[in-house]
Design a protein around this motif. Structure first.
Motif, PDB file in Angstrom:
ATOM      1  N   LEU A  15       0.761  -1.174  -0.019  1.00 16.06           N
ATOM      2  CA  LEU A  15      -0.104  -0.069   0.190  1.00 16.06           C
ATOM      3  C   LEU A  15       0.798   1.190   0.073  1.00 16.06           C
ATOM      4  O   LEU A  15       2.074   1.358   0.575  1.00 16.06           O
ATOM      5  CB  LEU A  15      -0.884   0.112   1.155  1.00 16.06           C
ATOM      6  CG  LEU A  15      -1.716  -0.929   1.351  1.00 16.06           C
ATOM      7  CD1 LEU A  15      -2.891  -0.861   2.428  1.00 16.06           C
ATOM      8  CD2 LEU A  15      -2.451  -1.536   0.024  1.00 16.06           C
ATOM      9  N   LYS A  17       2.154   4.102   1.375  1.00 18.93           N
ATOM     10  CA  LYS A  17       2.096   4.535   2.902  1.00 18.93           C
ATOM     11  C   LYS A  17       2.076   6.280   2.935  1.00 18.93           C
ATOM     12  O   LYS A  17       1.580   6.734   3.787  1.00 18.93           O
ATOM     13  CB  LYS A  17       3.572   4.334   3.600  1.00 18.93           C
ATOM     14  CG  LYS A  17       3.724   2.687   3.473  1.00 18.93           C
ATOM     15  CD  LYS A  17       2.536   2.188   4.353  1.00 18.93           C
ATOM     16  CE  LYS A  17       3.026   0.664   4.511  1.00 18.93           C
ATOM     17  NZ  LYS A  17       1.693  -0.029   5.136  1.00 18.93           N
ATOM     18  N   MET A  20      -1.524   7.270   2.734  1.00 21.55           N
ATOM     19  CA  MET A  20      -1.982   6.744   3.983  1.00 21.55           C
ATOM     20  C   MET A  20      -1.615   8.174   5.291  1.00 21.55           C
ATOM     21  O   MET A  20      -2.673   8.526   5.795  1.00 21.55           O
ATOM     22  CB  MET A  20      -1.741   5.519   4.572  1.00 21.55           C
ATOM     23  CG  MET A  20      -2.144   4.405   3.626  1.00 21.55           C
ATOM     24  SD  MET A  20      -1.448   2.442   3.891  1.00 21.55           S
ATOM     25  CE  MET A  20      -2.662   2.337   5.802  1.00 21.55           C
ATOM     26  N   GLU A  42     -10.239   4.801  10.115  1.00 23.31           N
ATOM     27  CA  GLU A  42      -9.213   3.443   9.592  1.00 23.31           C
ATOM     28  C   GLU A  42      -9.506   3.078   8.217  1.00 23.31           C
ATOM     29  O   GLU A  42      -8.522   2.821   7.520  1.00 23.31           O
ATOM     30  CB  GLU A  42      -9.418   2.380  10.722  1.00 23.31           C
ATOM     31  CG  GLU A  42      -8.830   1.271  10.532  1.00 23.31           C
ATOM     32  CD  GLU A  42      -9.295   0.020  11.246  1.00 23.31           C
ATOM     33  OE1 GLU A  42      -9.380  -1.094  10.710  1.00 23.31           O
ATOM     34  OE2 GLU A  42      -9.601   0.296  12.431  1.00 23.31           O
ATOM     35  N   ILE A  45      -8.356   5.489   5.755  1.00 26.18           N
ATOM     36  CA  ILE A  45      -7.025   5.646   5.542  1.00 26.18           C
ATOM     37  C   ILE A  45      -6.417   4.775   4.570  1.00 26.18           C
ATOM     38  O   ILE A  45      -5.449   4.680   3.793  1.00 26.18           O
ATOM     39  CB  ILE A  45      -6.267   5.709   6.880  1.00 26.18           C
ATOM     40  CG1 ILE A  45      -6.728   7.239   7.473  1.00 26.18           C
ATOM     41  CG2 ILE A  45      -4.847   5.740   6.481  1.00 26.18           C
ATOM     42  CD1 ILE A  45      -6.269   7.141   9.062  1.00 26.18           C
ATOM     43  N   ARG A  46      -7.015   3.279   4.889  1.00 27.99           N
ATOM     44  CA  ARG A  46      -6.578   2.006   4.088  1.00 27.99           C
ATOM     45  C   ARG A  46      -7.076   2.102   2.586  1.00 27.99           C
ATOM     46  O   ARG A  46      -6.499   1.862   1.803  1.00 27.99           O
ATOM     47  CB  ARG A  46      -7.246   0.842   4.640  1.00 27.99           C
ATOM     48  CG  ARG A  46      -6.327  -0.261   3.984  1.00 27.99           C
ATOM     49  CD  ARG A  46      -6.134  -1.404   5.132  1.00 27.99           C
ATOM     50  NE  ARG A  46      -7.431  -1.869   5.639  1.00 27.99           N
ATOM     51  CZ  ARG A  46      -7.829  -3.111   5.120  1.00 27.99           C
ATOM     52  NH1 ARG A  46      -7.330  -3.793   4.142  1.00 27.99           N
ATOM     53  NH2 ARG A  46      -8.710  -3.526   5.620  1.00 27.99           N
ATOM     54  N   GLY A  49      -4.437   4.303   0.743  1.00 26.22           N
ATOM     55  CA  GLY A  49      -3.245   3.572   0.614  1.00 26.22           C
ATOM     56  C   GLY A  49      -3.488   2.588  -0.516  1.00 26.22           C
ATOM     57  O   GLY A  49      -2.664   2.294  -1.343  1.00 26.22           O
TER      58      GLY A  49
END
Length: 353
Positions: A15, A17, A20, A42, A45-46, A49
């Protein structure tokens, strides 16, 4: 492995980073206490990524519902006849199933794929034809399929998701249809998690105690007869799986290779996710677990994959229903990140240090 599968595995990257970190920084500037939106933060944010964008975008959505039959129904492991599989495929096509209703609400298109339906389907219906064979063989007597068929099933899933991504796709959900498919899924779960068959096997479509015990014995026999290698996802799929389970694994791998998040549905999709993760461990970072099924093995699958369910609604239908609900929540998380004002934009005072 086939060329397409090898190329797909090689294309799955870690992913982003930086994206993110920038998404997390923006979350902390939004008009709320830090962390106040919990899992929604959460998830966003993923998503950043996965997409490689500090503010992820979810607009085009699809559920890919894979259909296939299973030779193990000859062992009387369920309550429904195999004729239900093609009947439900027609129901999907006509828009009358639960997945159609939820997908319309969510704004996702439903893509139905014939991976291995044993019965006849009309030639003119809008179903993607990736037929490997008319149902798997009986896993209580020997392997479900050849290794070549296992590769074919996975590559078919990759082809389907690639075609959908080429049309425009920001997030995809997995779904399934196939009478008897909780039996191979439980077998896959037991082998790949190291848990006992008793622990991972549920009542499926509503089995009695005696029927459940019989189902457990059939699964134990299948594992004993086939002796699959738990470290080899392709071997487990070939010996115990289903064509639709292989297709689901392919969807996950193909989406991961193209930077598209995948919302995994229930127990059968979970079996496909275990296969995908065994073949390409990096693919797990691209998965979200839409919901937690009431099938006891689903929690064990989730723990093995280190995935937390987005919702828990006591679903046990399949089709992609829990994945569709998960997509709605994932889209909500992305919209919050994109559209919610920061303290500076809103002129709201931040907390005092």
């Amino acid at each position: 492995m086939g060329d397409l599968l090898n190329k797909t595995i090689a294309a799955i990257k870690p992913l982003d980073k930086d994206a993110m970190a920038r998404a997390a920084a923006r979350q902390d500037m939004l008009t709320k206490p830090q962390g106040a939106l919990g899992r929604l933060e959460e998830i966003s944010i993923r998503l950043a990524g996965i997409q490689g964008k500090p503010i992820p975008v979810i607009k085009n959505k699809a559920i890919i519902t894979m259909a296939g039959d299973h030779g193990v129904v000859a062992e009387k492991v369920g309550n429904y006849p195999q004729e239900v599989t093609p009947q439900m495929v027609l129901n999907f096509v006509h828009g009358g199933a639960a997945i159609n209703v939820i997908s319309r609400q969510v704004g996702a298109r439903v893509v139905v794929v014939n991976m291995g339906v044993a019965g006849d389907l009309p030639a003119d219906i809008p179903v993607v034809n990736k037929l490997v064979a008319r149902g798997t063989r009986n896993i209580a007597k020997g392997p479900a399929m050849t290794e070549a068929q296992a590769v074919q099933a996975i590559e078919a899933g990759i082809q389907v998701v690639n075609a959908e991504i080429d049309k425009g796709l920001d997030i995809v959900g997995t779904g399934d249809m196939g009478i008897g498919n909780t039996t191979p899924s439980a077998a896959i779960c037991a082998v790949m998690t190291g848990q006992s068959v008793v622990k991972v096997t549920g009542r499926g479509t509503g089995l009695t105690d005696d029927q459940l015990q019989h189902k457990i014995e059939v699964i134990e026999e299948a594992i004993s007869v086939n002796r699959p290698d738990p470290k080899n996802g392709l071997d487990v799929l070939a010996k115990l799986g289903g064509f639709e389970i292989g297709g689901i694994a392919g969807v996950i791998l193909g989406a991961a290779a193209r930077g598209v998040p995948v919302v995994v549905d229930g127990f059968i999709s979970g079996a496909g996710a275990l296969i995908a993760e065994a073949i390409a461990p990096q693919s797990r970072e691209y998965m979200f677990l839409g919901h937690l099924s009431v099938e006891p093995g689903h929690k064990i699958m989730a723990d093995k994959l280190e995935l937390k369910p987005i919702v828990t609604l006591d679903l046990r239908l399949g089709e992609g229903t829990g994945a569709a609900i998960g997509i709605f929540i994932a889209e909500t998380s992305a919209k919050i990140l994109a559209e919610m004002a920061t303290f500076g934009e809103a002129g709201v005072s931040e907390k005092e240090e």
